[in-house]
Scaffold this motif. Sequence first.
Motif, PDB file in Angstrom:
ATOM      1  N   ALA A  80       0.854  -1.185   0.000  1.00 58.77           N
ATOM      2  CA  ALA A  80       0.000   0.000   0.000  1.00 58.77           C
ATOM      3  C   ALA A  80       0.892   1.237   0.000  1.00 58.77           C
ATOM      4  N   GLU A  81       0.358   2.361   0.442  1.00 61.33           N
ATOM      5  CA  GLU A  81       1.123   3.597   0.535  1.00 61.33           C
ATOM      6  C   GLU A  81       0.835   4.282   1.856  1.00 61.33           C
ATOM      7  N   TYR A  82       1.844   5.000   2.334  1.00 66.50           N
ATOM      8  CA  TYR A  82       1.652   5.867   3.493  1.00 66.50           C
ATOM      9  C   TYR A  82       2.382   7.163   3.201  1.00 66.50           C
ATOM     10  N   GLY A  83       1.640   8.233   3.144  1.00 67.03           N
ATOM     11  CA  GLY A  83       2.227   9.528   2.827  1.00 67.03           C
ATOM     12  C   GLY A  83       2.886   9.552   1.458  1.00 67.03           C
ATOM     13  N   GLY A  84       2.355   8.776   0.519  1.00 69.37           N
ATOM     14  CA  GLY A  84       2.937   8.715  -0.813  1.00 69.37           C
ATOM     15  C   GLY A  84       4.104   7.756  -0.939  1.00 69.37           C
ATOM     16  N   LYS A  93       4.482  -7.049   7.529  1.00 67.02           N
ATOM     17  CA  LYS A  93       3.589  -6.091   6.871  1.00 67.02           C
ATOM     18  C   LYS A  93       3.640  -4.688   7.447  1.00 67.02           C
ATOM     19  N   ASN A  94       4.580  -4.418   8.325  1.00 69.48           N
ATOM     20  CA  ASN A  94       4.615  -3.094   8.945  1.00 69.48           C
ATOM     21  C   ASN A  94       5.860  -2.317   8.543  1.00 69.48           C
ATOM     22  N   ALA A  95       6.342  -2.523   7.300  1.00 63.73           N
ATOM     23  CA  ALA A  95       7.506  -1.805   6.790  1.00 63.73           C
ATOM     24  C   ALA A  95       7.066  -0.645   5.912  1.00 63.73           C
ATOM     25  N   VAL A  96       7.836   0.455   5.944  1.00 63.21           N
ATOM     26  CA  VAL A  96       7.563   1.618   5.106  1.00 63.21           C
ATOM     27  C   VAL A  96       8.885   2.096   4.524  1.00 63.21           C
TER      28      VAL A  96
END
Length: 467
Positions: free
Chosen positions: A152-156, A187-190
């Motif tokens: 997915a995306e977080y903050g782009g 699943k909690n990597a950004v």
Amino acid sequence: MDDTSKYLIHARIVASGVVERSDVVGAVFGQTEGLLGDELDLRDLQQSSKVGRIDVQIDSENGQSFGELTIATSLDKVETAILGAALETITRVGPCRAQVEVTDIEDVRAAKRREVVGRAKELLAEGFDESVMSSEELLAEVRESARVADIAEYGGMPAGPRVVDSDAIIVVEGRADVLQLLKYGIKNAVAVEGTNIPESIAALTNERTVTTFLDGDRGGELILKELAQVGDVDYVAFAPSGSSVEDLDRAAVLSALREKMPFELLVDEPNIRETVTSQTGATDAETQRSAMSSVTSTKTASETNTQTQASDTEVAVNVVPSTGTEAARSELTDNSGGKDTETASESSIGDTDARDTETIGVPKPPQSIREYVTEVIAGATDTAVFLDESCQQLDTCDTGKVFATLESTETVPETIVLDGTLDQRLLDLATDRGVEQIVATAHGEFVKKPVGTRTLTGSQLLDTVTH
């Protein structure tokens, strides 16, 4: 003509002089004209496309010419045989005496049939092998595609689906790193996509427990320095020197996350990456030396028991680095809302090995799930052992009585180690009673697999720790 031809007439020609292709073709038409009547006249047959072009290959040597001619026909067998016999009546080619002999009449369709049969055999032997998959392979492929599709995306920025609601995150460099961790159920990597840390990620690090997991190169160090300036870093992990996170296998990823170090201890280090990676190597070497000791020795408590904290959608792994500082936590989650089987095994084993003083000749009771698996399953005891959350033995029974024992026991075990096959009936009862995990010799066929109880085989658990 090639598409409709049925037969190929092959003939050999010998001339007592030097002749060319045109001489041979002229002799064929000239000396067979009127020989077979109007219906089999060679020129008429060519015009009606019943006979194809005459192919001639001719070579000259020592004053003689040798060659072959081929004629394709769509006539029937009798007419083709008559036409071939007519070719043998040719006695001259140009000014030279010549002899023509039909060597073969080839059935084109038979040749095609041989090709079809040969190719069909190849397809039967090879073509279906790659498409046949076992049930386990089908499940593994679907699970892996589902994990990768979860990005997915977080903050782009590319992120795993749990970054939004997880209280701990793993900061990596790029999209490929996020995909690699998703592949292993994390699943909690950004990603930050370079050294220019986005404001959204910087703000997120101030709200969560943050572990940086960066490439083992200069770029990884620069990202860590900038993130420490604009955000908040709790723990640090690096890929091995010269390696990227996206290139690591599952065992290497979990090993690096287990050996992460508190950032506050590394602030004054001139080379943080080398400090982290060298400390990991020193810990591994110490573990190997202590395992080989056969006399009384004092071993420092460099690892503490791992406590597995799991919800219905995530598993937290608590690790105490070799420096003896406070445990670092990174959340490893699976793809289906349940607990990731292999990741859970890492969180509930391995770090429970006690390092107290040992005495020669005095047997030491099992201290970890791994030791219980080695004793019960690898030892083929045909028994089941019930363990609490501290790996203390609550009860033991024969394999055939494990269902009745679990059904009647007042204290629900955290873990069951079973030297036998785990079937659907026992798994359903374990889930209903709240058993966290079952390690068995083998698994039977499951019609449905509840998400509340993790299941492992003994070989899976031991292989996970070994690697």
